[in-house]
Design a protein around this motif. Structure first.
Motif, short mmCIF file in Angstrom:
data_model
loop_
_atom_site.label_atom_id
_atom_site.label_comp_id
_atom_site.label_asym_id
_atom_site.label_seq_id
_atom_site.Cartn_x
_atom_site.Cartn_y
_atom_site.Cartn_z
N ASN A 12 0.84 -1.20 0.00
CA ASN A 12 0.00 0.00 0.00
C ASN A 12 0.87 1.25 0.00
O ASN A 12 1.91 1.29 0.65
N PRO A 27 1.95 4.66 3.70
CA PRO A 27 0.80 4.98 4.55
C PRO A 27 1.17 5.08 6.02
O PRO A 27 2.14 4.46 6.47
N LYS A 28 0.38 5.88 6.72
CA LYS A 28 0.50 6.02 8.17
C LYS A 28 -0.71 5.30 8.79
O LYS A 28 -1.66 4.98 8.08
N ASP A 29 -0.67 5.07 10.09
CA ASP A 29 -1.81 4.43 10.74
C ASP A 29 -3.07 5.27 10.59
O ASP A 29 -4.13 4.77 10.25
N PHE A 30 -2.96 6.55 10.86
CA PHE A 30 -4.07 7.49 10.71
C PHE A 30 -3.48 8.79 10.19
O PHE A 30 -2.36 9.14 10.53
N GLU A 49 -1.10 14.13 10.95
CA GLU A 49 -1.30 12.90 11.70
C GLU A 49 -2.49 13.05 12.63
O GLU A 49 -2.67 14.09 13.25
N ILE A 51 -4.44 11.35 15.87
CA ILE A 51 -4.27 10.42 16.99
C ILE A 51 -5.66 10.14 17.56
O ILE A 51 -6.36 11.04 18.01
N ARG A 52 -6.06 8.89 17.51
CA ARG A 52 -7.37 8.50 18.00
C ARG A 52 -7.32 8.34 19.51
O ARG A 52 -6.45 7.66 20.06
#
Length: 57
Positions: A12, A27-30, A49, A51-52
């Protein structure tokens, strides 16, 4: 005719091709990537970025 380069189609990501050079954006996590164009060429890529925050229920 131009040179060719192989890419892994199972990985990806996004590739920017400009003047024969490839710049991969992995890609980044989010987050969010914004491409900044100038005169039909990529000038910059802004990476934000996210952050959840885990909520306890």
């Amino acid at each position: 005719m131009g040179q060719t380069t192989e890419i892994n189609k199972f990985e990806n990501g996004v590739y920017i091709v400009q003047d024969g050079h490839i710049t991969p954006l992995m890609p980044k996590d989010f987050g969010q990537d914004t491409i900044i164009w100038k005169n039909g060429r990529v000038l910059d890529v802004e990476r934000a970025e996210r952050i959840r925050i885990q909520q306890i229920k």
